[in-house]
Design an enzyme around this catalytic site. Structure first.
Site, PDB file in Angstrom:
ATOM      1  N   ASP A  32       0.850  -1.196   0.000  1.00  0.00           N
ATOM      2  CA  ASP A  32       0.000   0.000   0.000  1.00  0.00           C
ATOM      3  C   ASP A  32       0.888   1.250   0.000  1.00  0.00           C
ATOM      4  O   ASP A  32       1.881   1.327   0.731  1.00  0.00           O
ATOM      5  CB  ASP A  32      -0.894  -0.027   1.252  1.00  0.00           C
ATOM      6  CG  ASP A  32      -2.061   0.940   1.163  1.00  0.00           C
ATOM      7  OD1 ASP A  32      -3.206   0.464   1.204  1.00  0.00           O
ATOM      8  OD2 ASP A  32      -1.833   2.151   1.060  1.00  0.00           O
ATOM      9  N   ASN A  88     -13.001  -3.234   3.000  1.00  0.00           N
ATOM     10  CA  ASN A  88     -14.031  -2.202   3.086  1.00  0.00           C
ATOM     11  C   ASN A  88     -14.987  -2.289   1.900  1.00  0.00           C
ATOM     12  O   ASN A  88     -14.542  -2.463   0.758  1.00  0.00           O
ATOM     13  CB  ASN A  88     -13.367  -0.824   3.097  1.00  0.00           C
ATOM     14  CG  ASN A  88     -12.436  -0.630   4.287  1.00  0.00           C
ATOM     15  OD1 ASN A  88     -12.703  -1.153   5.372  1.00  0.00           O
ATOM     16  ND2 ASN A  88     -11.346   0.086   4.097  1.00  0.00           N
ATOM     17  N   GLN A  95     -14.336   2.586   1.947  1.00  0.00           N
ATOM     18  CA  GLN A  95     -13.786   2.162   0.652  1.00  0.00           C
ATOM     19  C   GLN A  95     -13.515   3.390  -0.210  1.00  0.00           C
ATOM     20  O   GLN A  95     -14.390   4.246  -0.376  1.00  0.00           O
ATOM     21  CB  GLN A  95     -14.751   1.216  -0.074  1.00  0.00           C
ATOM     22  CG  GLN A  95     -14.144   0.626  -1.344  1.00  0.00           C
ATOM     23  CD  GLN A  95     -15.055  -0.396  -2.026  1.00  0.00           C
ATOM     24  OE1 GLN A  95     -16.218  -0.564  -1.656  1.00  0.00           O
ATOM     25  NE2 GLN A  95     -14.523  -1.080  -3.013  1.00  0.00           N
ATOM     26  N   HIS A 101     -10.572  -5.255  -2.918  1.00  0.00           N
ATOM     27  CA  HIS A 101      -9.223  -5.528  -2.416  1.00  0.00           C
ATOM     28  C   HIS A 101      -9.307  -5.883  -0.950  1.00  0.00           C
ATOM     29  O   HIS A 101     -10.232  -5.443  -0.252  1.00  0.00           O
ATOM     30  CB  HIS A 101      -8.286  -4.332  -2.632  1.00  0.00           C
ATOM     31  CG  HIS A 101      -8.823  -3.041  -2.102  1.00  0.00           C
ATOM     32  ND1 HIS A 101      -9.759  -2.293  -2.785  1.00  0.00           N
ATOM     33  CD2 HIS A 101      -8.582  -2.381  -0.948  1.00  0.00           C
ATOM     34  CE1 HIS A 101     -10.056  -1.219  -2.073  1.00  0.00           C
ATOM     35  NE2 HIS A 101      -9.366  -1.257  -0.956  1.00  0.00           N
ATOM     36  N   HIS A 103      -7.021  -5.708   2.537  1.00  0.00           N
ATOM     37  CA  HIS A 103      -5.812  -5.215   3.202  1.00  0.00           C
ATOM     38  C   HIS A 103      -5.232  -6.322   4.080  1.00  0.00           C
ATOM     39  O   HIS A 103      -5.987  -7.027   4.768  1.00  0.00           O
ATOM     40  CB  HIS A 103      -6.150  -4.048   4.138  1.00  0.00           C
ATOM     41  CG  HIS A 103      -6.720  -2.843   3.451  1.00  0.00           C
ATOM     42  ND1 HIS A 103      -5.998  -1.711   3.208  1.00  0.00           N
ATOM     43  CD2 HIS A 103      -7.968  -2.593   2.969  1.00  0.00           C
ATOM     44  CE1 HIS A 103      -6.762  -0.804   2.617  1.00  0.00           C
ATOM     45  NE2 HIS A 103      -7.969  -1.317   2.451  1.00  0.00           N
TER      46      HIS A 103
HETATM   47  P1  5GP Z   1      -9.782   1.339   0.708  1.00  0.00           P
HETATM   48  O1  5GP Z   1      -9.871   2.595   1.535  1.00  0.00           O
HETATM   49  O2  5GP Z   1     -10.509   1.491  -0.620  1.00  0.00           O
HETATM   50  O3  5GP Z   1     -10.150   0.100   1.441  1.00  0.00           O
HETATM   51  O4  5GP Z   1      -8.235   1.177   0.413  1.00  0.00           O
HETATM   52  C1  5GP Z   1      -7.584   1.739  -0.668  1.00  0.00           C
HETATM   53  C2  5GP Z   1      -6.100   1.656  -0.339  1.00  0.00           C
HETATM   54  O5  5GP Z   1      -5.388   1.766  -1.553  1.00  0.00           O
HETATM   55  C3  5GP Z   1      -5.601   2.766   0.586  1.00  0.00           C
HETATM   56  O6  5GP Z   1      -4.982   2.178   1.725  1.00  0.00           O
HETATM   57  C4  5GP Z   1      -4.608   3.530  -0.278  1.00  0.00           C
HETATM   58  O7  5GP Z   1      -3.480   3.945   0.458  1.00  0.00           O
HETATM   59  C5  5GP Z   1      -4.231   2.520  -1.342  1.00  0.00           C
HETATM   60  N1  5GP Z   1      -3.916   3.069  -2.647  1.00  0.00           N
HETATM   61  C6  5GP Z   1      -4.643   3.976  -3.348  1.00  0.00           C
HETATM   62  N2  5GP Z   1      -4.076   4.211  -4.557  1.00  0.00           N
HETATM   63  C7  5GP Z   1      -2.967   3.423  -4.609  1.00  0.00           C
HETATM   64  C8  5GP Z   1      -1.968   3.217  -5.596  1.00  0.00           C
HETATM   65  O8  5GP Z   1      -1.973   3.804  -6.680  1.00  0.00           O
HETATM   66  N3  5GP Z   1      -0.997   2.316  -5.316  1.00  0.00           N
HETATM   67  C9  5GP Z   1      -0.948   1.631  -4.117  1.00  0.00           C
HETATM   68  N4  5GP Z   1       0.055   0.762  -3.953  1.00  0.00           N
HETATM   69  N5  5GP Z   1      -1.865   1.813  -3.157  1.00  0.00           N
HETATM   70  C10 5GP Z   1      -2.870   2.691  -3.390  1.00  0.00           C
END
Ligand code: 5GP
Ligand code: ZN
Length: 138
Positions: A32, A88, A95, A101, A103
């Site tokens: 991440d 999420n 999300q 995805h 984590h």
């Molecule tokens: P969510 O909040 O949707 O469950 O998690 C999205 C996650 O993706 C966040 O922890 C954010 O830091 C990560 N993220 C967003 N864009 C990118 C990216 O371009 N590359 C990587 N490696 N992580 C990303």
């Protein structure tokens, strides 16, 4: 099964570079970019599913074992004491990227609280009422 406007489709497919821990025909596991702790990883299916409700059964069956495999490797190599599998669904749930995805967040002794809530209070009547409400959708 991919979405041209989806950044995680592009990352999972290798079109956008990422720090990849693991890859097979169906998944890419990346670090991440905004880690909650050292080693915070994301399991991305290569197919586009917006969230867990859209996930197909074959993919779903492989996500949890893969999370366990990555978490076990983190415990062995990073010295974390445990890990959280967090997933999420929906903006209200935090999300931000609408490609399913999971984590994998390493947790270290004396590290900060990352996934927590303040336990509320309820009654047996309320529990019964809520259960009956949810059952209507099953
Ligand atoms: P969510 O909040 O949707 O469950 O998690 C999205 C996650 O993706 C966040 O922890 C954010 O830091 C990560 N993220 C967003 N864009 C990118 C990216 O371009 N590359 C990587 N490696 N992580 C990303
Ligand atoms: Zn996607």
């Amino acid at each position: 099964m991919t979405d041209d406007n989806c950044i995680f489709c592009k990352i999972a497919g290798g079109e956008i570079p990422s720090t990849t821990l693991y890859e097979d025909n169906e998944f890419r596991v990346i670090l991440d970019l905004g880690p909650a702790s050292r080693g915070h990883a994301l399991i991305l299916p290569k197919k586009h599913f917006a969230d867990v409700c859209q996930l197909d059964g074959a993919t779903a069956a492989k996500v949890l074992p893969l999370g366990a495999k990555i978490g076990a490797a983190m415990k062995e190599t990073l010295g974390c004491a445990g890990f959280n599998l967090v997933q999420n669904n929906g903006k209200a749930a935090g999300q931000t990227v609408f490609h399913f995805h999971m984590h994998v967040i390493p947790r270290y002794e004396d590290g900060p609280s990352i996934v927590s809530w303040i336990p509320g209070e309820t009654t047996s009547e309320e529990l019964a009422e809520v259960a009956e409400t949810i059952k209507k959708g099953l």
